[in-house]
Design a protein around this motif. Structure first.
Motif, PDB file in Angstrom:
ATOM      1  N   SER A  24      -2.934   5.606   3.963  1.00 48.95           N
ATOM      2  CA  SER A  24      -3.346   4.769   5.176  1.00 48.95           C
ATOM      3  C   SER A  24      -4.985   4.738   5.387  1.00 48.95           C
ATOM      4  O   SER A  24      -5.539   5.602   4.954  1.00 48.95           O
ATOM      5  N   VAL A  25      -5.251   3.545   6.070  1.00 44.96           N
ATOM      6  CA  VAL A  25      -6.904   3.358   6.329  1.00 44.96           C
ATOM      7  C   VAL A  25      -6.955   3.017   7.685  1.00 44.96           C
ATOM      8  O   VAL A  25      -6.177   2.290   8.190  1.00 44.96           O
ATOM      9  N   CYS A  72      -2.251   1.372   3.132  1.00 48.05           N
ATOM     10  CA  CYS A  72      -3.167   0.759   2.255  1.00 48.05           C
ATOM     11  C   CYS A  72      -2.431  -0.346   1.624  1.00 48.05           C
ATOM     12  O   CYS A  72      -1.351  -0.436   1.250  1.00 48.05           O
ATOM     13  N   THR A 111      -3.633  -0.703  -4.131  1.00 45.24           N
ATOM     14  CA  THR A 111      -4.602   0.328  -3.833  1.00 45.24           C
ATOM     15  C   THR A 111      -3.908   1.622  -3.380  1.00 45.24           C
ATOM     16  O   THR A 111      -2.786   1.778  -3.258  1.00 45.24           O
ATOM     17  N   TYR A 112      -4.725   2.639  -3.150  1.00 44.90           N
ATOM     18  CA  TYR A 112      -4.055   3.909  -2.734  1.00 44.90           C
ATOM     19  C   TYR A 112      -5.094   4.909  -2.281  1.00 44.90           C
ATOM     20  O   TYR A 112      -6.244   4.662  -2.102  1.00 44.90           O
ATOM     21  N   SER A 113      -4.731   6.007  -1.511  1.00 46.83           N
ATOM     22  CA  SER A 113      -5.546   6.724  -0.512  1.00 46.83           C
ATOM     23  C   SER A 113      -4.813   8.177  -0.746  1.00 46.83           C
ATOM     24  O   SER A 113      -3.780   8.355  -0.257  1.00 46.83           O
ATOM     25  N   SER A 143      -9.111   9.019   5.839  1.00 45.14           N
ATOM     26  CA  SER A 143      -9.971   8.047   4.781  1.00 45.14           C
ATOM     27  C   SER A 143     -10.291   6.701   5.828  1.00 45.14           C
ATOM     28  O   SER A 143      -9.430   6.311   6.423  1.00 45.14           O
ATOM     29  N   CYS A 191      -9.488   2.327   0.910  1.00 45.26           N
ATOM     30  CA  CYS A 191      -8.297   2.453  -0.153  1.00 45.26           C
ATOM     31  C   CYS A 191      -8.986   2.144  -1.485  1.00 45.26           C
ATOM     32  O   CYS A 191      -9.826   1.168  -1.502  1.00 45.26           O
TER      33      CYS A 191
END
Length: 557
Positions: A458-459, A470, A474-476, A481, A484
């Motif tokens: 998540s962002v 995200c 995309t990824y995190s 963070s 992403c």
């Protein structure tokens, strides 16, 4: 006459948003005394004055032997003054040179006094220079020192006023002061009073020349009429004058007609007890007695008699354009153009006690909830927004700020609502406090400890102050963070993906990428997938079905 002082309850209110500020309740009958203050040449003493909305009105400062009120007055202490602080020029002792004193501050509608060691240090009473400061009511104060202090209420007996040393003196001739006042009020024009007069009633009219003083809002005019119709057709013809004795309206009762200038006319039926005709239409020979009471304010004109309301007009509901002048011009004098039939008349000074208002029958009723009235007010004043008070409140200090339980904030209508995501509130706050940057919280959070960073996948959304998954593709992989990371071209991932390994090819073998879509390869072509953007053609003379995934699917025609 000794000044009567009593210790008032000191309320210390904490209003904390970005910083802590301590406020002490203070009004026009309060004296703040700062006790045993150590005054150094370098360190200032600062007392701030605030209005009821916590907006600063002005500040008193004592710094390096300069005494001043912000935007108003500035003086320097003479070296001969016992309160002068002599600076030391020894660097090690520069801040040690000091003196100890008691400082008292008092402010009302016309002046601000500063007393130090029983010596009047500063008087601010120049309305032209300091009008905005003097004319603004003080509701609270704060100061920058930690020594002991007290706030006292000062009350002078009726007929006395508070002098510049904060003691009570007799009011001079032609003035008066009622109970609870700290200053004397001048008698109306053409009135005199003896020294120490405690009431407006002590002001006696002299040389009135046909004009009688009438103090709008606080005066009742009593008129006793002996009606003898055969000898006097006009019962009463009363005129109202402004402060310059210019006529602004007249009230007339003539036979069966009652009217206020060109504003309103009432014709009495012959059956009315106020009518001077008998049942046959002839004037009644019997002497009739009427006791009328007149009252006028900015919004209503009322005449009552023993049987009830005799004449009533209100500015808002019934007043025509021709009446506006009567209500907008304050009445200060009255006079009779015809006094035949008037047995006697007199004015009476009236007031409702605090927490009450004058009703339509000239009696006093309790102010309703969420309003208040101070001494001598004829109407109730609404409490400020988002505050409430019980019925019969006598001061703005009875209007208490509505507080919400933890996790909620105050709306303008006085209701409470949950704090949104990304904020919190503690018990008694009226607004929500935003979580620190990069953190958020669930709706209704009650402490900063509930503000958390974003989890993996998540962002943080700066605009909405919430954590969001995200987006697809995309990824995190880390918590807290703010970014992403995108998958490789041609790859995608599910929303909220945590790792690079969660990325996968968007299109299957036998397909190619076209924008956001996957297209099946046409006949005679093939695609191994893995992000391919073009289909490969079979060798000449070979063919393959649509969606072929490898060259081996190309067969000789």
């Amino acid at each position: 006459m000794r000044t009567l002082l009593y210790l008032a309850t000191v309320c210390i209110l904490g209003f904390a948003q970005d910083k802590q500020e301590r406020y002490i309740n203070f009004n026009s009958t309060s004296i703040l005394t700062l006790e045993n203050i150590t005054i150094t040449y370098e360190n200032p003493i600062v007392v701030n004055f605030y209005d009821q909305n916590f907006a600063r009105i002005t500040a008193f400062k004592w710094f390096k032997n300069r005494i001043y009120i912000n935007d108003c007055k500035d003086i320097s202490l003479a070296t001969s003054s016992p309160l002068y602080v002599r600076p030391s020029y020894d660097d090690d002792e520069r801040n040690a040179t000091s003196t100890e004193t008691d400082i008292s501050l008092y402010k009302d509608y016309n002046r601000l006094l500063v007393i130090a060691n029983k010596t009047t240090l500063l008087i601010v009473d120049n309305v032209e220079m300091c009008g905005s400061i003097l004319k603004t009511d003080v509701s609270r104060i704060s100061f920058n020192i930690a020594n002991s202090f007290n706030v006292q209420s000062v009350v002078c007996d009726p007929g006395y006023y508070l002098n510049t040393t904060l003691h009570c003196n007799k009011c001079p001739n032609d003035t008066y002061s009622s109970d609870g006042n700290t200053r004397c009020t001048k008698c109306p024009d053409s009135y005199v009073s003896p020294e120490g007069s405690p009431s407006l009633k002590d002001c006696i009219m002299v040389n009135y020349k046909g004009y009688y003083h009438f103090n709008e809002e606080t005066s009742l005019l009593h008129v006793k009429i002996l009606s003898r119709p055969r000898y006097s057709y006009t019962k009463i013809n009363l005129k109202f004058y402004d402060v310059n004795r210019t006529e602004i309206a007249y009230f007339q009762w003539y036979s069966n007609e009652v009217r206020l200038g060109n504003c309103k006319t009432i014709r009495r039926e012959r059956s009315s007890s106020y009518n001077t005709y008998d049942e046959y239409g002839n004037y009644n020979d019997d002497t009739m007695v009427f006791n009328l009471i007149f009252y006028k304010s900015e919004t209503r004109f009322l005449v009552t008699e023993s049987e009830g309301i005799f004449f009533n007009i209100t500015r808002d509901s019934e007043c025509s354009e021709s009446c506006n002048r009567f209500f907008t011009k304050k009445t200060r004098y009255i006079g009779f153009s015809n006094e035949q039939g008037i047995e006697n008349f007199y004015t009476e000074d009236i007031s409702c006690k605090t927490g009450h208002y004058l009703n339509s029958t000239l009696g006093c009723n309790k102010c309703p909830a969420n309003t208040y009235s101070t001494s001598r007010d004829m109407d109730c004043t609404p409490c400020p927004a988002v505050s409430t008070s019980p019925a019969g409140s006598g001061s703005i200090y009875d209007c208490k700020l509505i507080s919400c339980e933890a996790g909620r904030f105050l709306l303008i209508d006085g209701s409470c609502k949950l704090c949104p995501s990304g904020s919190y509130s503690t018990e008694g706050q009226i607004t929500c406090t935003t979580c620190p940057d990069g953190t958020t919280s669930s709706p209704g959070s009650t402490t900063i400890r509930e503000c958390k960073g974003c989890a993996q996948g998540s962002v943080f959304n700066d605009l909405r102050r919430v954590c969001e998954p995200c987006p697809r593709g995309t990824y995190s992989s880390s918590s807290n963070s703010t970014t992403c990371y995108p998958c490789f071209p041609g790859q995608t991932s599910d929303p909220g993906s945590l790792y690079y390994e969660d990325c996968y090819w968007r299109c299957q073998p036998g397909e190619i990428i076209r924008g956001d879509d996957c297209l099946k390869c046409p006949p005679n072509t093939y695609s191994p997938g893995n992000g391919a953007t073009q289909c490969r053609e079979c060798p000449r003379g070979y063919t393959s079905p649509a969606g072929s995934t490898a060259r081996k699917h190309c067969k000789k025609k």
